[in-house]
Design an enzyme around this catalytic site. Structure first.
Site, PDB file in Angstrom:
ATOM      1  N   TYR A   1       0.832  -1.194   0.000  1.00  0.00           N
ATOM      2  CA  TYR A   1       0.000   0.000   0.000  1.00  0.00           C
ATOM      3  C   TYR A   1       0.874   1.254   0.000  1.00  0.00           C
ATOM      4  CZ  TYR A   1      -3.601  -3.463   0.646  1.00  0.00           C
ATOM      5  OH  TYR A   1      -4.412  -4.558   0.461  1.00  0.00           O
TER       6      TYR A   1
ATOM      7  N   ARG B   1       3.277  -0.741  11.042  1.00  0.00           N
ATOM      8  CA  ARG B   1       3.444  -2.124  10.571  1.00  0.00           C
ATOM      9  C   ARG B   1       4.249  -2.113   9.279  1.00  0.00           C
ATOM     10  NH1 ARG B   1      -0.230  -6.993   8.317  1.00  0.00           N
ATOM     11  NH2 ARG B   1       0.335  -8.547   9.868  1.00  0.00           N
TER      12      ARG B   1
END
Length: 359
Positions: free
Chosen positions: A179, A226
């Site tokens: 992403y 993350r």
């Protein structure tokens, strides 16, 4: 006592155990990004883990990639998430909302404004995406201008503040799984010539600026990130410099004093060992498809402070109880992962209250 079930300090919180629910997209929000009516029950059922990390939640209209994923930037989103966080807290749980900007992993048919996706550079990921009219090829994104990159950092900041207003204990920046944040890391997705492209330091800059802005807004100890070093999905190639980029990135993020770093491991054990040395706060590790008999091994070895699990927590709302009792686990039903009704969402069976849960 099994160390999995001992308390852990993470940022400003003391968690009751060292098990984490990994973020998992469930695609059951309303089309305007408001969390679905069953979401409070879904998350509250799983509040027995030390920490819940929610499904990826877009920080803006531009951040949405998939159909019916939740947002956290409008008043309706805040109100919807407040029901969820209250339900989790009522069960004694802790919950961080994961902020996920999909970047080029988006289709105009899936977003509120129906605009082309945005990314570091105008390079398509070369894959399809499910939309309301079926699978479609993802079009090439529009490259963000330098000023728009700065505005995107501001969008993350606003979303983090909105998450805290909604009662979340903190936020996790989604810097993994191909992403937007990881797109900046990868030369295959980032051919920029400004301060956000080219060198390792430049490609890591966006992630560091997002983390810094959020830490300033809500506190470093309520901010987390993350990462998935080495991901090659959807056209991501971090190149030969990839491991060194992560060493630089982790060292810089460590200076901020964030609540935790969450690594999705893809098998680079030397890099993982280096990250452990570079990172001085809580480290969470998620090893996809980790067999049950290996649960707790990374904690026992001293490599990590907490371990994250996805599908097993999805299918077992009483995951911690089952581990303590050495009981059988429900199997997850992949056909119900994304979208749908209560089936495969809030109807997984829990053990009888009479089950012995001694550790």
């Amino acid at each position: 006592m099994n160390p999995l079930f001992t308390p852990a300090r993470m940022g400003r919180y003391v968690l009751p155990n060292r098990l984490v629910m990994a973020p998992m997209t469930r695609s059951r929000a309303a089309f305007d990004g408001t969390p679905g009516e069953l979401a409070a029950e879904y998350y509250a059922q799983r509040a027995g883990v030390g920490l819940i990390v929610t499904e990826g939640t877009q920080p803006s209209d531009d951040g949405q990639g998939y159909l019916t994923t939740p947002g956290i930037y409008a008043p309706a989103h805040v109100a919807g998430w407040r029901k969820i966080t209250s339900a989790v807290h009522d069960k004694g749980g802790h919950i961080f909302i994961q902020l996920m900007h999909a970047g080029r992993m988006s289709h105009p048919d899936n977003t509120p404004h129906h605009r082309q996706g945005v990314a570091p550079s105008a390079i398509a990921p070369g894959t399809g995406m499910f939309t309301a009219t079926g699978m479609q090829e993802i079009p090439a994104p529009r490259a963000l201008t330098t000023e728009e990159v700065r505005q995107t950092v501001a969008d993350f900041r606003h979303a983090a503040r909105s998450a805290i207003e909604a009662g979340a204990d903190g936020v996790e920046i989604h810097g993994a799984n191909a992403y937007l944040v990881q797109q900046f890391f990868a030369p295959s997705a980032n051919t920029r010539t400004d301060q956000y492209g080219g060198t390792i330091e430049n490609r890591a800059r966006f992630a560091i600026e997002v983390a810094t802005a959020i830490a300033e807004e809500i506190g470093a100890d309520r901010t987390a990130i993350r990462l998935s070093p080495g991901t090659t999905m959807w056209g991501i190639d971090e190149g030969a410099e990839g491991p060194d980029l992560y060493r630089h990135l982790v060292a810089e993020l460590d200076k901020l004093g964030l609540g935790y770093l969450h690594i999705m491991d893809l098998g680079n054990e030397p890099l993982l060992a280096d990250i452990r040395k570079l990172w001085h706060q809580s480290l969470i590790l998620n090893r996809p498809s980790r067999p049950r008999d290996q649960i707790g091994a990374d904690l026992a070895s001293g490599l990590v402070d907490l371990e994250a699990y996805g599908q097993m927590v999805l299918a077992n709302p009483d995951f911690v109880v089952r581990l303590k009792a050495k009981a059988a686990m429900n199997e997850a039903d992949p056909s119900t992962y994304f979208g749908g009704t209560a089936r495969g969402y809030i109807d997984y069976a829990a053990l009888s209250a009479r089950t012995d849960t001694s550790s």
